[in-house]
Design a protein around this motif. Structure first.
Motif: not given
Length: 93
Positions: A60-87
């Protein structure tokens, strides 16, 4: 000594801009679906643990951490894409 000459042949498998957009959109969709699947699996395993079903705490803890890390990575990629678009939008034409 032999000189290297640039190739004069044209690549035979050209990708049109439309195909590239479709490939990127498909890849993005699959990635987001993967993040969603990880979240759903984590929720299911957590609910099984809460209900006393036969599931190991470490799984359960491994599945939870995988979900958390994948969501964090997705959010960081989204943030970088938005920054690039704004630039790009700030660039003078």
């Amino acid at each position: 000594m032999e000189q290297l000459r640039p190739s004069t042949t044209q690549p035979t498998n050209k990708i049109s801009p439309y195909d590239a957009q479709q490939n990127f959109a498909e890849m993005l969709k699959e990635s987001i679906n993967g993040v969603n699947d990880a979240q759903i699996q984590s929720d299911n395993m957590t609910n099984k643990l809460i209900n006393g079903e036969n599931v190991e705490l470490h799984d359960v803890m491994i599945a939870s951490e995988k979900a958390s890390i994948s969501l964090s990575l997705t959010m960081e990629i989204r943030n970088k894409a938005v920054e690039a678009y704004q630039e790009i939008m700030r660039m003078p034409v």
